[in-house]
Design an enzyme around this catalytic site. Structure first.
Site, mmCIF file in Angstrom:
data_model
loop_
_atom_site.group_PDB
_atom_site.id
_atom_site.type_symbol
_atom_site.label_atom_id
_atom_site.label_comp_id
_atom_site.label_asym_id
_atom_site.label_seq_id
_atom_site.Cartn_x
_atom_site.Cartn_y
_atom_site.Cartn_z
ATOM 1 N N HIS A 168 9.108 7.021 7.944
ATOM 2 C CA HIS A 168 9.599 7.158 6.439
ATOM 3 C C HIS A 168 11.211 7.526 6.877
ATOM 4 C CE1 HIS A 168 6.179 6.834 3.854
ATOM 5 N NE2 HIS A 168 5.546 6.971 5.011
ATOM 6 N N ARG A 214 1.020 -1.105 0.024
ATOM 7 C CA ARG A 214 0.064 -0.057 0.031
ATOM 8 C C ARG A 214 0.819 1.363 -0.067
ATOM 9 N NH1 ARG A 214 -0.586 4.506 2.712
ATOM 10 N NH2 ARG A 214 0.033 3.402 4.797
ATOM 11 N N ASP A 215 1.565 1.457 1.219
ATOM 12 C CA ASP A 215 2.322 2.758 1.112
ATOM 13 C C ASP A 215 3.435 2.867 0.198
ATOM 14 O OD1 ASP A 215 3.055 5.126 2.043
ATOM 15 O OD2 ASP A 215 3.532 4.488 4.460
ATOM 16 N N CYS A 217 5.330 9.386 0.146
ATOM 17 C CA CYS A 217 3.945 9.887 0.221
ATOM 18 C C CYS A 217 3.434 10.798 -0.975
ATOM 19 C CB CYS A 217 3.507 10.445 1.701
ATOM 20 S SG CYS A 217 1.866 11.116 1.781
ATOM 21 N N HIS A 222 5.661 4.331 12.544
ATOM 22 C CA HIS A 222 5.571 4.204 11.235
ATOM 23 C C HIS A 222 6.544 5.262 10.447
ATOM 24 C CE1 HIS A 222 3.150 4.073 7.408
ATOM 25 N NE2 HIS A 222 3.752 5.081 7.225
ATOM 26 N N ASN A 270 9.373 4.212 3.192
ATOM 27 C CA ASN A 270 9.252 3.509 4.585
ATOM 28 C C ASN A 270 10.657 3.041 4.720
ATOM 29 O OD1 ASN A 270 6.260 3.140 3.637
ATOM 30 N ND2 ASN A 270 6.162 3.621 5.393
HETATM 31 P P1 HMG Z 1 -12.988 14.572 -2.042
HETATM 32 O O1 HMG Z 1 -12.792 15.069 -3.444
HETATM 33 O O2 HMG Z 1 -13.156 15.858 -1.122
HETATM 34 O O3 HMG Z 1 -14.454 13.620 -2.008
HETATM 35 O O4 HMG Z 1 -11.757 13.813 -1.818
HETATM 36 P P2 HMG Z 1 -15.726 13.822 -2.354
HETATM 37 O O5 HMG Z 1 -16.625 12.883 -1.348
HETATM 38 O O6 HMG Z 1 -16.115 15.364 -2.710
HETATM 39 O O7 HMG Z 1 -15.798 12.870 -3.758
HETATM 40 C C1 HMG Z 1 -15.009 13.451 -5.046
HETATM 41 C C2 HMG Z 1 -14.978 12.310 -5.863
HETATM 42 O O8 HMG Z 1 -14.299 11.370 -5.236
HETATM 43 C C3 HMG Z 1 -16.444 11.622 -6.397
HETATM 44 O O9 HMG Z 1 -16.154 11.113 -7.601
HETATM 45 C C4 HMG Z 1 -16.429 10.525 -5.467
HETATM 46 O O10 HMG Z 1 -17.195 9.568 -6.020
HETATM 47 C C5 HMG Z 1 -14.692 10.199 -5.404
HETATM 48 P P3 HMG Z 1 -16.577 12.051 -8.890
HETATM 49 O O11 HMG Z 1 -18.237 12.198 -8.487
HETATM 50 O O12 HMG Z 1 -15.790 13.238 -8.964
HETATM 51 O O13 HMG Z 1 -16.477 11.242 -10.269
HETATM 52 N N1 HMG Z 1 -14.619 9.406 -4.091
HETATM 53 C C6 HMG Z 1 -14.197 7.896 -4.062
HETATM 54 N N2 HMG Z 1 -13.698 7.149 -4.928
HETATM 55 C C7 HMG Z 1 -13.340 6.091 -4.484
HETATM 56 N N3 HMG Z 1 -13.255 5.742 -3.129
HETATM 57 C C8 HMG Z 1 -13.560 6.419 -2.364
HETATM 58 C C9 HMG Z 1 -14.053 7.807 -2.688
HETATM 59 N N4 HMG Z 1 -14.354 9.042 -1.929
HETATM 60 C C10 HMG Z 1 -14.762 9.752 -2.853
HETATM 61 N N5 HMG Z 1 -13.494 6.306 -0.992
HETATM 62 C C11 HMG Z 1 -10.864 11.778 -0.610
HETATM 63 C C12 HMG Z 1 -11.603 13.196 -0.378
HETATM 64 C C13 HMG Z 1 -10.376 11.342 0.988
HETATM 65 C C14 HMG Z 1 -11.706 10.726 -1.162
HETATM 66 C C15 HMG Z 1 -9.553 12.102 -1.254
HETATM 67 O O14 HMG Z 1 -8.835 12.999 -0.873
HETATM 68 C C16 HMG Z 1 -8.572 10.740 -1.465
HETATM 69 O O15 HMG Z 1 -8.985 9.795 -1.862
HETATM 70 N N6 HMG Z 1 -7.287 11.104 -0.821
HETATM 71 C C17 HMG Z 1 -6.318 10.125 -0.912
HETATM 72 C C18 HMG Z 1 -5.522 9.991 0.352
HETATM 73 C C19 HMG Z 1 -4.640 8.880 0.096
HETATM 74 O O16 HMG Z 1 -4.885 7.741 -0.020
HETATM 75 N N7 HMG Z 1 -3.283 9.460 0.804
HETATM 76 C C20 HMG Z 1 -2.349 8.415 0.900
HETATM 77 C C21 HMG Z 1 -2.523 7.537 1.950
HETATM 78 S S1 HMG Z 1 -2.189 8.407 3.716
HETATM 79 C C22 HMG Z 1 -0.478 8.068 3.862
HETATM 80 O O17 HMG Z 1 0.240 7.598 2.850
HETATM 81 C C23 HMG Z 1 0.061 8.341 5.274
HETATM 82 C C24 HMG Z 1 0.319 6.985 5.905
HETATM 83 O O18 HMG Z 1 1.295 6.415 5.230
HETATM 84 C C25 HMG Z 1 0.840 7.542 7.430
HETATM 85 C C26 HMG Z 1 2.247 8.403 7.192
HETATM 86 O O19 HMG Z 1 3.113 8.118 6.580
HETATM 87 O O20 HMG Z 1 2.015 9.571 7.647
HETATM 88 C C27 HMG Z 1 -1.070 6.486 6.320
HETATM 89 MG MG MG Z 2 3.354 6.322 5.166
#
Ligand code: HMG
Ligand code: MG
Length: 301
Positions: free
Chosen positions: A209, A15-16, A240, A207, A249
């Site tokens: 990086h 995933r990450d 990220c 966690h 990571n």
């Molecule tokens: P948004 O644009 O605010 O959402 O995004 P919305 O509710 O307004 O929806 C907009 C569009 O997104 C719509 O589609 C929805 O259907 C679709 P459209 O009508 O435009 O075609 N949508 C989705 N599609 C599939 N699955 C869903 C979903 N939700 C809405 N669940 C949202 C908000 C959170 C969805 C967006 O910002 C997003 O997907 N962000 C990605 C975040 C992400 O994955 N980041 C990386 C992981 S976090 C990380 O890596 C850190 C971590 O490792 C820890 C660390 O290292 O710190 C965990």
């Molecule tokens: Mg991470």
């Protein structure tokens, strides 16, 4: 040094790691990777995320990955879920564990999930309630527990507040993310100390990086404080997409070498783990980032 006798390694590479690769990895390769990681003895292998495919196209095939996977008894395959839309997809994929992900920094929350910290907690509440009703395990992530790429240093009290909120939502474990890898041991320890006043350290994971090469030192610092769950990414995959310059990571091979050397039990077999790392690195057309993986490969050659 007082260290835990046993550590649970949480593998986040599929995933990450893969979410940050420019090239899309074929679904079959992801499935093979996850199966190899489970066969190496990892009891938690994060399998993907149900987020917007417009934001993270690399995870768009998470349903197919889960459908194609032979799930090993006793192994958990969590997925990230940001909202109810993601929760519905996770349920359809018959997952047993999900992770919600918040940040200790307002700016990072906005860039990563397009809402404030308070709004994210409101979005997570029905997800957490759904998980509770369906008997799914719920993990929580907190990003930017030391520094934020947009705001700079983050107060440990801000991390503790988010940790308390996620724990109140029912997360059995909170993973503390040094998203941009700028932390050093004293700051990590001060942060853990403060968070542990809000959530017992038995429920904390780290966690890290490895952007500044501090991850292993920080892991040792966390182990000394009684944290016994460590997230890592095979072959050091990762980064990220919303934290510019963040590298992968900490490599799982490097973490395992450290833990093996300290006599801490993990249940993970180095040879198999390193083989999984070589497999995914070859698929990506490059060498593993892990120093341990490179040293083992040089020794075997
Ligand atoms: P948004 O644009 O605010 O959402 O995004 P919305 O509710 O307004 O929806 C907009 C569009 O997104 C719509 O589609 C929805 O259907 C679709 P459209 O009508 O435009 O075609 N949508 C989705 N599609 C599939 N699955 C869903 C979903 N939700 C809405 N669940 C949202 C908000 C959170 C969805 C967006 O910002 C997003 O997907 N962000 C990605 C975040 C992400 O994955 N980041 C990386 C992981 S976090 C990380 O890596 C850190 C971590 O490792 C820890 C660390 O290292 O710190 C965990
Ligand atoms: Mg991470």
């Amino acid at each position: 040094m007082h260290l835990p006798k046993q550590v649970r390694m949480v593998e986040v590479g599929p995933r990450d790691g893969l979410q940050n690769e420019a090239q899309l990895v074929p679904t079959a390769t992801k499935i093979a990777l996850i199966e190899q990681l489970a066969d190496a003895g990892l009891s938690v292998v994060e399998a993907g995320s149900f987020v917007s495919p417009k934001w993270i196209p690399q995870m768009a095939d998470t349903s197919e990955v889960l459908a194609g996977l032979t799930r090993k008894p006793g192994v958990s395959y969590p997925v990230l879920v940001p909202n109810m839309q993601g929760f519905a997809a996770a349920l359809a994929a018959e997952v047993e564990e999900i992770a919600i992900f918040a940040a200790a920094s307002e700016s990072f929350s906005r860039r990563n999930i397009n809402c404030s910290i308070a709004e994210s907690l409101e979005r997570f509440a029905p997800v957490a309630e759904g998980a509770r009703r369906r008997g799914l395990r719920l993990r929580g992530y907190i990003s930017c527990v030391v520094d934020c790429p947009y705001e700079g240093p983050i107060a440990p009290a801000a991390v503790a507040d988010v940790a308390a909120s996620l724990a109140a939502l029912g997360c059995y474990e909170l993973s503390l993310g040094d998203t941009i890898g700028t932390g050093t041991p004293a700051r990590i320890q001060a942060m853990i100390e403060r968070v542990a006043a809000a959530v017992p350290r038995e429920r904390l994971a780290v966690h890290f990086h490895d952007t500044y090469g501090q991850a292993l030192a920080n892991i040792l610092a966390a182990l000394e404080q009684g944290v016994a769950v460590i997230d890592s990414s095979v072959a050091g995959l990762g980064g990220c997409p919303y934290a510019k310059g963040a590298s992968g990571n900490v490599a799982s091979e490097d973490v395992l070498y450290l833990l093996d050397g300290l006599g801490i039990r993990t249940g993970v077999a180095m040879a198999r783990l390193a083989a999984a790392g070589r497999f995914v690195s070859q698929a990506l057309g490059r060498e593993p980032v892990s120093k341990v993986a490179r040293a083992l490969a040089a020794k075997a050659a």
